[in-house]
Design a protein around this motif. Structure first.
Motif, PDB file in Angstrom:
ATOM      1  N   ALA A  90     135.044  43.485  42.245  1.00 53.86           N
ATOM      2  CA  ALA A  90     134.647  43.541  40.834  1.00 53.86           C
ATOM      3  C   ALA A  90     134.095  44.913  40.436  1.00 53.86           C
ATOM      4  N   GLY A  91     133.966  45.810  41.403  1.00 53.50           N
ATOM      5  CA  GLY A  91     133.457  47.141  41.100  1.00 53.50           C
ATOM      6  C   GLY A  91     131.945  47.242  41.081  1.00 53.50           C
ATOM      7  N   HIS A  92     131.265  46.177  41.475  1.00 55.19           N
ATOM      8  CA  HIS A  92     129.795  46.204  41.518  1.00 55.19           C
ATOM      9  C   HIS A  92     129.276  46.877  42.784  1.00 55.19           C
ATOM     10  N   LEU A  93     130.137  47.002  43.796  1.00 54.83           N
ATOM     11  CA  LEU A  93     129.777  47.675  45.031  1.00 54.83           C
ATOM     12  C   LEU A  93     130.886  48.685  45.321  1.00 54.83           C
ATOM     13  N   ARG A  94     130.493  49.935  45.486  1.00 57.35           N
ATOM     14  CA  ARG A  94     131.460  50.992  45.769  1.00 57.35           C
ATOM     15  C   ARG A  94     131.037  51.721  47.033  1.00 57.35           C
ATOM     16  N   ILE A  95     132.023  52.181  47.783  1.00 56.32           N
ATOM     17  CA  ILE A  95     131.766  52.884  49.034  1.00 56.32           C
ATOM     18  C   ILE A  95     132.437  54.252  48.967  1.00 56.32           C
ATOM     19  N   SER A  96     131.651  55.298  49.209  1.00 54.71           N
ATOM     20  CA  SER A  96     132.225  56.648  49.209  1.00 54.71           C
ATOM     21  C   SER A  96     132.858  56.930  50.567  1.00 54.71           C
ATOM     22  N   VAL A  97     133.615  58.007  50.628  1.00 52.15           N
ATOM     23  CA  VAL A  97     134.262  58.424  51.865  1.00 52.15           C
ATOM     24  C   VAL A  97     133.226  58.708  52.955  1.00 52.15           C
ATOM     25  N   ASP A  98     132.044  59.139  52.572  1.00 54.03           N
ATOM     26  CA  ASP A  98     130.972  59.435  53.526  1.00 54.03           C
ATOM     27  C   ASP A  98     130.166  58.207  53.934  1.00 54.03           C
ATOM     28  N   GLY A  99     130.451  57.044  53.337  1.00 55.73           N
ATOM     29  CA  GLY A  99     129.739  55.824  53.681  1.00 55.73           C
ATOM     30  C   GLY A  99     128.563  55.509  52.772  1.00 55.73           C
ATOM     31  N   ASP A 100     128.383  56.289  51.712  1.00 60.27           N
ATOM     32  CA  ASP A 100     127.326  55.969  50.754  1.00 60.27           C
ATOM     33  C   ASP A 100     127.720  54.725  49.980  1.00 60.27           C
ATOM     34  N   VAL A 101     126.785  53.805  49.831  1.00 52.52           N
ATOM     35  CA  VAL A 101     127.043  52.541  49.140  1.00 52.52           C
ATOM     36  C   VAL A 101     126.342  52.591  47.789  1.00 52.52           C
ATOM     37  N   PHE A 102     127.110  52.363  46.739  1.00 53.49           N
ATOM     38  CA  PHE A 102     126.575  52.374  45.380  1.00 53.49           C
ATOM     39  C   PHE A 102     126.713  50.991  44.779  1.00 53.49           C
ATOM     40  N   LEU A 103     125.651  50.516  44.159  1.00 51.35           N
ATOM     41  CA  LEU A 103     125.644  49.217  43.493  1.00 51.35           C
ATOM     42  C   LEU A 103     125.519  49.413  41.996  1.00 51.35           C
ATOM     43  N   SER A 104     126.175  48.534  41.241  1.00 48.09           N
ATOM     44  CA  SER A 104     125.981  48.534  39.796  1.00 48.09           C
ATOM     45  C   SER A 104     124.547  48.073  39.518  1.00 48.09           C
ATOM     46  N   ALA A 107     124.238  44.357  40.183  1.00 50.38           N
ATOM     47  CA  ALA A 107     124.216  44.004  41.605  1.00 50.38           C
ATOM     48  C   ALA A 107     122.920  44.471  42.260  1.00 50.38           C
ATOM     49  N   ARG A 108     122.418  45.615  41.855  1.00 54.02           N
ATOM     50  CA  ARG A 108     121.169  46.121  42.430  1.00 54.02           C
ATOM     51  C   ARG A 108     120.029  45.158  42.144  1.00 54.02           C
ATOM     52  N   TRP A 109     120.035  44.556  40.968  1.00 56.08           N
ATOM     53  CA  TRP A 109     118.991  43.603  40.588  1.00 56.08           C
ATOM     54  C   TRP A 109     118.995  42.390  41.525  1.00 56.08           C
ATOM     55  N   SER A 110     120.180  41.912  41.889  1.00 52.20           N
ATOM     56  CA  SER A 110     120.284  40.720  42.735  1.00 52.20           C
ATOM     57  C   SER A 110     120.329  41.019  44.227  1.00 52.20           C
ATOM     58  N   TYR A 111     120.956  42.128  44.617  1.00 55.62           N
ATOM     59  CA  TYR A 111     121.207  42.400  46.028  1.00 55.62           C
ATOM     60  C   TYR A 111     120.477  43.623  46.573  1.00 55.62           C
ATOM     61  N   GLY A 112     119.855  44.404  45.729  1.00 59.00           N
ATOM     62  CA  GLY A 112     119.298  45.700  46.084  1.00 59.00           C
ATOM     63  C   GLY A 112     118.730  45.868  47.475  1.00 59.00           C
ATOM     64  N   ALA A 113     117.789  45.051  47.852  1.00 60.24           N
ATOM     65  CA  ALA A 113     117.113  45.219  49.135  1.00 60.24           C
ATOM     66  C   ALA A 113     117.984  44.812  50.324  1.00 60.24           C
ATOM     67  N   SER A 114     118.985  43.977  50.106  1.00 62.81           N
ATOM     68  CA  SER A 114     119.788  43.491  51.225  1.00 62.81           C
ATOM     69  C   SER A 114     121.009  44.353  51.523  1.00 62.81           C
ATOM     70  N   ILE A 115     121.309  45.315  50.666  1.00 62.23           N
ATOM     71  CA  ILE A 115     122.465  46.188  50.868  1.00 62.23           C
ATOM     72  C   ILE A 115     121.970  47.572  51.287  1.00 62.23           C
ATOM     73  N   PRO A 116     122.438  48.076  52.430  1.00 67.17           N
ATOM     74  CA  PRO A 116     121.985  49.396  52.869  1.00 67.17           C
ATOM     75  C   PRO A 116     122.556  50.500  51.974  1.00 67.17           C
ATOM     76  N   PRO A 117     121.829  51.609  51.817  1.00 66.49           N
ATOM     77  CA  PRO A 117     122.317  52.702  50.971  1.00 66.49           C
ATOM     78  C   PRO A 117     123.453  53.488  51.622  1.00 66.49           C
ATOM     79  N   LYS A 118     123.597  53.360  52.930  1.00 66.44           N
ATOM     80  CA  LYS A 118     124.662  54.076  53.648  1.00 66.44           C
ATOM     81  C   LYS A 118     125.138  53.208  54.812  1.00 66.44           C
TER      82      LYS A 118
END
Length: 140
Positions: A90-104, A107-118
């Motif tokens: 759905a595009g709420h979680l994106r992964i860069s080539v370097d492994g950086d994880v970006f949340l919409s 998604a950050r409101w619901s999942y923020g603490a459980s998803i690693p930044p990298k």
């Protein structure tokens, strides 16, 4: 009381009629999906985001989506927990080539603490596919 018993005596408990219904469903036929999932889960064994190892809740996510002619290969697949896969598609979680994880924000409101930044990107994953997804795909 006796009438009540007599009325229900001829019925068997939990007796139901079973029937099947056929429906015409519009969608894409994906004959390799089961093989793709098996190979991706065997190659990685855990969700690349959450490290969950339970195959019952893991799916094989296409990095380049199937509808954009993404391959059914390990290089284009990543095991993800079902809900994480939905966020990814759905595009709420994106992964860069370097492994950086970006949340919409949503998604950050619901999942923020459980998803690693990298995350660690396994060597089997084709980074060109990750770059394509980053550049061209932002949700269903």
């Amino acid at each position: 009381m006796r009438k009540y018993k007599k009325y229900y005596q001829h019925r068997q408990p939990y007796q139901t009629k079973l029937y099947t219904e056929r429906k015409l469903v519009k969608g894409q036929y994906r004959p390799n999906q089961a093989r793709f999932r098996r190979e991706v889960l065997a190659a990685y064994g855990r969700c690349v985001i959450t490290n969950v190892e339970m195959p019952e809740v893991l799916e094989a996510a296409h990095i380049v989506p199937f509808k954009y002619h993404g391959e059914d290969t390990i290089a284009n697949g990543s095991p993800m927990r079902m809900d994480i896969h939905y966020l990814f598609d759905a595009g709420h979680l994106r992964i860069s080539v370097d492994g950086d994880v970006f949340l919409s924000d949503k998604a950050r409101w619901s999942y923020g603490a459980s998803i690693p930044p990298k995350i660690f990107i396994p060597n089997q994953i084709n980074r060109d596919f990750l770059k394509w997804r980053w550049d061209n795909y932002n949700g269903v």
